[in-house]
Structures are given as structure tokens and as C-alpha cells.
Enzyme design. Structure first.
Site, PDB file in Angstrom:
ATOM      1  N   ASP A 271       7.594  48.250  93.608  1.00  0.00           N
ATOM      2  CA  ASP A 271       7.687  47.226  92.562  1.00  0.00           C
ATOM      3  C   ASP A 271       6.303  46.757  92.146  1.00  0.00           C
ATOM      4  O   ASP A 271       6.171  45.883  91.300  1.00  0.00           O
ATOM      5  CB  ASP A 271       8.493  46.022  93.076  1.00  0.00           C
TER       6      ASP A 271
ATOM      7  N   TRP B 274       7.273  45.731 101.288  1.00  0.00           N
ATOM      8  CA  TRP B 274       7.587  45.615  99.874  1.00  0.00           C
ATOM      9  C   TRP B 274       6.286  45.395  99.082  1.00  0.00           C
ATOM     10  O   TRP B 274       5.425  44.646  99.527  1.00  0.00           O
ATOM     11  CB  TRP B 274       8.571  44.441  99.664  1.00  0.00           C
TER      12      TRP B 274
ATOM     13  N   ARG C 163      17.734  38.692  99.239  1.00  0.00           N
ATOM     14  CA  ARG C 163      17.795  38.459  97.794  1.00  0.00           C
ATOM     15  C   ARG C 163      19.165  37.872  97.413  1.00  0.00           C
ATOM     16  O   ARG C 163      19.795  38.295  96.447  1.00  0.00           O
ATOM     17  CB  ARG C 163      17.538  39.755  97.025  1.00  0.00           C
TER      18      ARG C 163
ATOM     19  N   LYS D 201      19.401  53.984  87.107  1.00  0.00           N
ATOM     20  CA  LYS D 201      18.472  53.531  88.142  1.00  0.00           C
ATOM     21  C   LYS D 201      19.353  52.931  89.227  1.00  0.00           C
ATOM     22  O   LYS D 201      20.032  51.930  88.993  1.00  0.00           O
ATOM     23  CB  LYS D 201      17.520  52.493  87.549  1.00  0.00           C
ATOM     24  N   TRP D 202      19.397  53.584  90.382  1.00  0.00           N
ATOM     25  CA  TRP D 202      20.314  53.188  91.474  1.00  0.00           C
ATOM     26  C   TRP D 202      19.496  52.413  92.499  1.00  0.00           C
ATOM     27  O   TRP D 202      18.724  52.986  93.238  1.00  0.00           O
ATOM     28  CB  TRP D 202      20.931  54.448  92.079  1.00  0.00           C
ATOM     29  N   ASP D 203      19.720  51.120  92.524  1.00  0.00           N
ATOM     30  CA  ASP D 203      18.885  50.235  93.333  1.00  0.00           C
ATOM     31  C   ASP D 203      19.583  49.859  94.638  1.00  0.00           C
ATOM     32  O   ASP D 203      20.805  50.041  94.792  1.00  0.00           O
ATOM     33  CB  ASP D 203      18.584  48.966  92.511  1.00  0.00           C
ATOM     34  N   MET D 204      18.831  49.310  95.565  1.00  0.00           N
ATOM     35  CA  MET D 204      19.388  48.808  96.833  1.00  0.00           C
ATOM     36  C   MET D 204      18.395  47.788  97.369  1.00  0.00           C
ATOM     37  O   MET D 204      17.413  48.130  98.016  1.00  0.00           O
ATOM     38  CB  MET D 204      19.527  49.971  97.818  1.00  0.00           C
ATOM     39  N   ASN D 205      18.663  46.513  97.057  1.00  0.00           N
ATOM     40  CA  ASN D 205      17.622  45.507  97.223  1.00  0.00           C
ATOM     41  C   ASN D 205      17.619  44.712  98.516  1.00  0.00           C
ATOM     42  O   ASN D 205      16.921  43.715  98.605  1.00  0.00           O
ATOM     43  CB  ASN D 205      17.670  44.535  96.052  1.00  0.00           C
TER      44      ASN D 205
ATOM     45  N   ASP E 149      17.345  47.432  82.485  1.00  0.00           N
ATOM     46  CA  ASP E 149      17.353  47.131  83.927  1.00  0.00           C
ATOM     47  C   ASP E 149      18.341  45.994  84.200  1.00  0.00           C
ATOM     48  O   ASP E 149      19.173  45.634  83.355  1.00  0.00           O
ATOM     49  CB  ASP E 149      15.911  46.789  84.374  1.00  0.00           C
ATOM     50  N   ASP E 150      18.252  45.427  85.357  1.00  0.00           N
ATOM     51  CA  ASP E 150      19.129  44.354  85.836  1.00  0.00           C
ATOM     52  C   ASP E 150      19.324  43.259  84.768  1.00  0.00           C
ATOM     53  O   ASP E 150      18.395  42.961  84.012  1.00  0.00           O
ATOM     54  CB  ASP E 150      18.442  43.751  87.072  1.00  0.00           C
TER      55      ASP E 150
HETATM   56  C1  GLA Z   1      14.437  45.818  92.303  1.00  0.00           C
HETATM   57  C2  GLA Z   1      13.750  46.984  91.627  1.00  0.00           C
HETATM   58  C3  GLA Z   1      13.115  46.511  90.348  1.00  0.00           C
HETATM   59  C4  GLA Z   1      14.181  45.912  89.449  1.00  0.00           C
HETATM   60  C5  GLA Z   1      14.891  44.785  90.180  1.00  0.00           C
HETATM   61  C6  GLA Z   1      16.061  44.266  89.383  1.00  0.00           C
HETATM   62  O1  GLA Z   1      13.506  44.894  92.763  1.00  0.00           O
HETATM   63  O2  GLA Z   1      12.829  47.580  92.473  1.00  0.00           O
HETATM   64  O3  GLA Z   1      12.463  47.578  89.705  1.00  0.00           O
HETATM   65  O4  GLA Z   1      15.082  46.902  89.069  1.00  0.00           O
HETATM   66  O5  GLA Z   1      15.371  45.203  91.441  1.00  0.00           O
HETATM   67  O6  GLA Z   1      16.723  43.263  90.025  1.00  0.00           O
END
Ligand code: GLA
Length: 704
Positions: free
Chosen positions: A507, A164, A408, A441-445, A331-332
Site C-alpha cells: 500500500d 504493512w 480494520r 482486485k481480490w483483497d484480504m485486509n 476500488d473499495d
Molecule cells: C487495502 C488495499 C488497498 C485498497 C484498500 C481498500 O488496503 O491494499 O489498495 O484496496 O484495501 O479498502
């Protein structure tokens, strides 16, 4: 059995010759040859040494232990302990000059295998297997791998590692007995094990050497292997790592592997990248992305994190538009109860406290300002602290009875659960139908541990269902652009790119780090799919400070954006954003269609990045000084890819603000401009200016 056939697949600068008889072996993958190929192939018949099996054993596209191939086999499986050593015999060959489909069968084991392999005009080969159970009892598969041969001169590897905020790092190593293996068990493409590698002749580099690039198009667990057999032959193998008991085929059912992409060049890594970039542009990307300019983003994440105030966000949008931003993304932090990263994932309803008047006034405002609107989602995830979890604790992708570690603070939703899948589709569809949203923006954290559906392993199927969810959304909302993000660059591969438009590579917005991340990514991906944002001067992930010039020049070489709160920025910074946005817009048609060259320099502290128009009418060069110059003079800049007979005007487009203060004087051509032939630029070059560490200049070449 079918007749023995020599199949010749022809690209532009490469060729594949396959000997297909009982089984199929690639005899040649390299430069094109002509003449009576079928008869020439007899020159390749191998001797049989003592101390081995009595017959020659081919290194086939599907190595089988039962045929005496002592390499990693293409298939490991069984039928309750039986039918575990199949030997397939060809039953049908269908081919043309670009592709072949080989069908083979083992009637005893009750299995049929279909192998597809093609080579396109961009010199990118792709191959995959499908295995079909043709007996009445279930067949259990442990492994099904794609295998391609490498010549003995492939003696060195370039592989990837990362983490990361430090994705796409490359490392060189010799390829020798013992080989190389990489395993990804993180449940997504991963930051750590990007599914690609390059094998080549000793000391291959950007400009020279025979190179064979491989990319395994799969967004989950995988294994890549490059091996040197005891007899000296070499091969590359790629496969999904199936979890125990995960794949069982009933009669008539089939399992198809992901595509393994591969490309050969005899002119080093740049040329290999040109081939992959052209293939991506021609055959993978949604045509919409080719035909429209990629809009400049303002993403709110590093600007406001979870602090969402609609009036403030509208002011951010106003100021973004003034700087030239073309797409504004929230964003989030916008959905019910999402005040931090501990709660609310899964509750895809607008937070009425934060947004008492809904999203529409903001979207209207953004659109009136002439920008597109985007919104962040992380559909596959769930927090235990959410209404969704309270209602559906059984929707977790988990093995019952175990408390799995969080990532997370969150868990993964079981996409094989139809109710969960349909809920997520309904929520996404609701927002995309209800609001004028152009982009998600389709995320997967988080990474995936113990993926299970009804107690059984479900790592593979989770990925398949993720593809299906994106596909369903795309089918219903074909005009919506999607970015694939997974805590930055955790889900970047060709299979995702077939259904998305852009990646978030990292990020980490630190320009220095981005120089190496974007370089690593550029081996397989063209710049228009690489999100690259100017972050604030004080980088959030490294705490380093960089000038606006260095941040700006680093960001323009991708799909550009800004990732900060413009309202809080100083006037001087804002002018900088505006300048680089303008510069990117002017160069965008060239950057997003041209040929990328990574140019080697004698000084390792340099990173030189060139993009040349396809018709060679213009080019831009970024010379980045990553660390202190090694020598007091900077050496020569040689620019490849130009029209050698043409004359170009060479001038500086952008430079650090202290450019003239750090030396007695800089090279004369950088003060004004000069005119040089393409041949001179390539073979003789220009004196490079002297730069401070962590700064860059931008050079333009225009054909006269
Ligand atoms: C991830 C993404 C970031 C942001 C955060 C939001 O870390 O990579 O760019 O969107 O989630 O929680």
C-alpha cells in the site's frame, strides 16, 4: 523392498543425484556432473564415528526419528497415541530424467508416503509429500514437512522481514549451529514472513557465489527452518503450521503438502532470479498474461477513497484515457453501505444511493474510452455492521464463546461453511456475469485469529477453500484477470500466482520505499506480476514528496499504473503521467519478457536495476540515487548480460529536471550518446552521473 537406485535429475545448469534405497537421500544438488555417476557415488560413503548410533544415518527427504535422524522429523502424528514414530520403507520408485515419484510405506503404522520431486529446464526444483492413512482408525497429523539438504559451504542466509507498507525487506545472517527458524501464524502469506529465503556460500552476492533459493508456495501459516546438525550437515525444511487437532485422516484419506520450490545457481542471486523468473513465466503464469501486454491501470483508491460519485468517476475515467491508461478500476466503496472501513463488508450489492443508475453507464463509458474495467472485492471478509452478518452471525471464522479482536474493524468468513462459500461465489459470479468486468482486485485486509469451523481449528482448510473459491471463479470466468492483494503485499506467493495474474506488493506508493520493496520482491517474481503505481506527489503513507520523474521511473519497472485522482492533478503532473505511461508502453515488451539484473554498486546509496532483452538486442538501466551520494564522484556503472562482442548505442532516456543544474557538468555521454562494446560495458563501464538523493535516470542500450 525395492532395489537401490541412483536417480539423476538434470536441469540446464544444475543436477540432483538421489540415492534411493530403503529411503531417499539427495547426494548432490549443484553443478551437473557426468560419467559413471552410480559408481562415483561410492566416494560419498560416510564414516561412522564413536559416540553415535552404530550405523550411518542418511539425511533423507523425509527425516524419521525411528531411523535415527535426530533432526526435525518430516512427520509428527499419531493414532490415539500409537503409530507416532513411523519408519517408511520404499515400495516403488518411478523416475525419468526430470522427475521422480517415491512411494514408501510403514505397514505397522499404517501409513503410506508419496514424495514427488522434479527439476525443470529452468533449474527450478519442486517437491512435496502426500501422506495416506491405510489403516482403519483415524490418524492425526501435527506436522508434515518437506526437507532438502544444503551443502556444508552454505554458510550464510538472506531472509525476509517486513510489515504493512514495508514489505519484502531482506536481511543477511550467518548460518551456524542453532540455525534459523521463521514462523508465520497470521493466517495469510503475511507481510512479515514472506515464505522464502536464500542460503549460500559466505559473502554470496548478486553476481557470485553458490546460492540455494527456496520458496514455499502456501498462503497461510508456515514454518521455515534451516539447520546445522551437530555433525555439520545442513538442511532446509518448510511446512504448514497445522493448528491443534486440525488434520485427521480417515482410512484412505490423504494430506498433500504445498510445493516447496528451490533453485541452485553457482553465479549468485541474479542468476537464481533468472531461473525463478523463467520458471514463473513457463510453468506458473496463466499463458494469457504472457501473450498480452499488461494494461496500464488507474486505480481509484488513493484518488477518492470512499467518496464515490458516478459523474466524477466518469470524469476520472475520461482523463485517465487521455493520459493513456488502459484499465480503469473502481476500488473499495462501491457496495451497499460502504462509506468507510467500519461497515458493509459481505454486502456485495451495488450501493444504489451512490450509483442510482447502476454500474453499466460507467462501464460503458470506460469501454467507449477504449479501456478495460475492473472492480474491487474483499470476498473473505465481513463487518458485524452488515446485512450479511445480521442474517448469518454464525458464518464467522471463529471459536464460539470468544470475542476475537477485529482487524480494520472486520472479521473473516468461514469458507468451510458451504452456504457462505456458495453465497460468495454467487455474488462474484453475479457481478462477473452481469457486467463487462475484465479484472478484479481480490483483497484480504486482516489477519486470522482463532480460525475455526464447528469449533475445530480450520486455518489450513480456510486457505484451501480460498484457493477453491478463486479456482471456481476462474473456471467460470477464465478471461477475468485477478490481482491478489492483502492490505498490500500480505498474500504474495507462487500458489496464489497459479490462479491470479498480478500482485499488489504494497500500500506504500512512496517511490523511495518502492525501490526497496520491489527489489526484495524481484528475487522470486518477474516484473510483469508486480503492480507498481505512480501515486500523488505527496505520498499518502509516508508523507514524503517526490518528483514525477522519480515516481515515474520507479513505477515503470513493474506492471504499471496510476493511483490518484487525475481530475485534481496539476497540468504539469498530468503531462508527467502521460510521459511515463508512454515510456512504459514503449519499454513494456522488453521489461515484461527480459532478464532482470540487480547490479551492485560501490555506493550503497545507489540502486541499479537492469533489464536485458533475451536476444540481447537492447537493455534499459535505471540508476536510482536512494540517499545522498557517498562520494563526490559517482564511480562506474557496469552493465551485465549484454552481447559482449556487439556494439551498443548508450543514451539517456529520462533524467531529473534539475539534472544539469546540480553540477558544473555531467558525463559527456549522458548529453548525447556513445557507442560501446558489450564487453566494455560489462567489464570497464561508464562514468555515472551525479544525482540528487531520491532521484533516478533511465539509460537505454541498443545493439547496432
Ligand atoms: C487495502 C488495499 C488497498 C485498497 C484498500 C481498500 O488496503 O491494499 O489498495 O484496496 O484495501 O479498502
Amino acid at each position: 523392498m525395492t532395489q537401490k537406485e541412483i536417480i539423476v535429475l538434470t536441469g540446464t545448469n544444475s543436477q540432483v543425484i538421489i540415492d534411493a534405497g530403503e529411503c531417499a537421500e539427495i547426494l548432490h544438488w549443484g553443478k551437473p556432473v557426468s560419467g559413471d555417476i552410480a559408481s562415483f557415488c561410492s566416494s560419498l560413503l560416510r564414516p561412522v564415528p564413536y559416540g553415535r548410533l552404530d550405523n550411518d544415518v542418511a539425511m533423507t527427504l523425509a527425516p524419521e526419528l525411528g531411523r535415527g535422524v535426530f533432526s526435525s522429523p518430516c512427520l509428527e502424528g499419531h493414532r490415539n497415541g500409537a503409530d507416532w514414530a513411523p519408519v517408511f520403507t520404499m515400495t516403488e520408485i518411478k523416475s525419468n530424467s526430470h522427475s521422480v515419484t517415491l512411494t514408501s510405506e510403514d505397514a505397522l503404522a499404517g501409513l503410506r508416503m508419496i514424495t514427488e520431486l522434479s527439476l525443470d529446464k529452468q533449474d527450478v526444483m519442486k517437491t512435496r509429500h502426500s501422506l495416506i492413512n491405510i489403516k482403519s482408525t483415524p490418524y492425526q497429523i501435527n506436522r508434515l514437512a518437506n526437507t532438502l539438504p544444503l551443502p556444508a559451504r552454505a554458510a550464510e542466509l538472506m531472509t525476509y522481514y517486513g510489515r504493512w507498507v514495508h514489505e519484502f525487506q531482506t536481511v543477511r545472517q550467518p548460518l551456524q549451529q542453532g540455525g534459523y527458524q521463521q514462523e508465520n501464524r497470521r493466517g495469510r502469506t503475511s507481510h512479515e514472513h514472506y515464505p522464502a529465503l536464500v542460503a549460500g556460500t559466505r559473502h554470496f552476492d548478486e553476481m557470485q557465489g553458490d546460492v540455494y533459493g527456496f520458496h514455499f508456495a502456501w498462503s497461510g501459516n508456515h514454518r521455515l527452518r534451516v539447520d546445522v546438525k551437530a555433525d555439520g550437515r545442513r538442511y532446509m525444511q518448510a511446512e504448514v503450521i497445522y493448528l491443534p487437532g486440525e488434520i485427521t485422516l480417515q482410512q484412505g484419506e490423504e494430506l498433500t503438502t504445498p510445493w516447496l520450490y528451490a533453485s541452485y545457481s553457482d553465479q549468485g542471486l541474479n542468476s537464481m532470479s533468472h531461473q525463478f523468473h523463467s520458471h514463473v513465466r513457463e510453468s506458473i503464469l496463466d499463458k494469457q498474461i504472457i501473450n498480452t501486454a499488461r494494461p496500464i491501470h488507474l486505480n481509484t483508491w488513493e484518488g477518492i477513497y470512499f467518496e464515490h460519485d458516478p459523474d466524477y468517476i466518469m470524469e476520472m475515467a475520461t482523463q485517465s484515457a487521455q493520459m493513456g491508461v488502459e484499465r480503469f478500476i473502481i476500488d473499495d466503496g462501491w457496495f451497499k453501505g460502504r462509506n468507510g472501513d467500519k461497515a458493509a463488508l459481505g454486502d456485495w450489492f451495488l450501493d444504489a444511493h451512490k450509483y442510482p443508475n447502476g454500474l453499466t453507464p460507467i462501464i460503458d463509458h470506460v469501454r467507449e474510452l477504449g479501456m478495460e474495467f475492473g472492480l474491487w472485492f474483499e470476498p473473505e471478509m465481513i463487518n458485524k455492521e452488515s446485512d450479511l452478518y445480521r442474517q448469518h452471525p454464525d458464518w464467522l471464522l471463529a471459536v464460539e464463546g470468544y470475542e476475537q479482536p477485529t482487524g480494520r474493524n472486520q472479521y473473516v468468513i468461514d469458507l468451510q461453511n458451504d452456504d457462505a462459500f456458495n453465497y460468495l461465489y454467487e455474488r462474484l459470479d453475479h457481478f462477473l456475469t452481469q457486467y463487462a468486468i475484465d479484472y478484479i482486485k481480490w483483497d484480504m485486509n486482516r489477519e486470522v485469529v482463532q480460525p475455526a469451523h464447528n469449533g475445530q481449528a480450520a486455518g489450513h482448510q480456510q486457505v484451501v477453500r480460498y484457493y477453491q473459491l478463486v479456482d471456481k471463479i476462474r473456471a467460470a470466468h477464465p478471461k477475468v484477470d485477478i490481482e491478489s492483494c492483502a492490505a498490500g503485499g500480505g498474500r504474495i506467493d507462487f500458489e496464489v500466482l497459479k490462479r491470479t495474474h498480478r500482485f499488489w506488493p504494497s500500500d506504500n506508493n512512496d517511490a523511495l520505499e518502492r525501490q526497496s520493496i520491489q527489489r526484495g520482491m524481484s528475487y522470486f517474481f518477474p516484473p510483469e506480476v508486480m503492480g507498481s503505481h505512480i501515486g500523488s506527489s505527496h505520498c499518502h503513507s509516508t508523507r514524503r514528496r517526490h518528483s514525477i520523474e522519480f515516481r515515474g521511473l520507479t513505477a515503470i519497472f513493474g506492471h504499471m499504473g496510476i493511483e490518484l485522482d487525475p481530475v485534481k492533478e496539476l497540468q504539469e503532473e498530468k503531462q508527467g503521467f502521460e510521459r511515463y505511461i508512454k515510456l512504459h508502453k514503449a519499454l513494456r515488451p522488453l521489461l515484461h519478457t527480459g532478464r532482470t539484473w540487480r547490479v551492485p554498486s560501490d555506493d550503497e546509496a545507489h540502486q541499479i536495476h537492469v533489464v536485458v532483452a533475451n536476444n540481447q538486442s537492447e537493455a534499459v538501466v535505471m540508476l536510482a540515487q536512494l540517499a545522498m551520494p557517498t562520494n563526490s564522484l559517482s564511480g562506474h556503472l557496469c552493465i551485465p548480460g549484454l552481447d559482449r562482442t556487439a556494439i551498443y548505442r548508450v543514451s539517456i532516456l529520462d533524467k531529473p529536471s534539475n539534472y544539469n543544474e546540480i553540477v558544473n557538468y555531467q558525463p559527456f555521454w549522458t548529453e548525447d550518446s556513445c557507442e560501446l562494446s558489450g564487453e566494455w560495458c560489462e567489464d570497464v563501464g561508464l562514468t555515472m552521473p551525479i544525482l540528487d538523493a531520491e532521484s533516478a535516470i533511465l539509460i537505454k542500450l541498443e545493439k547496432l
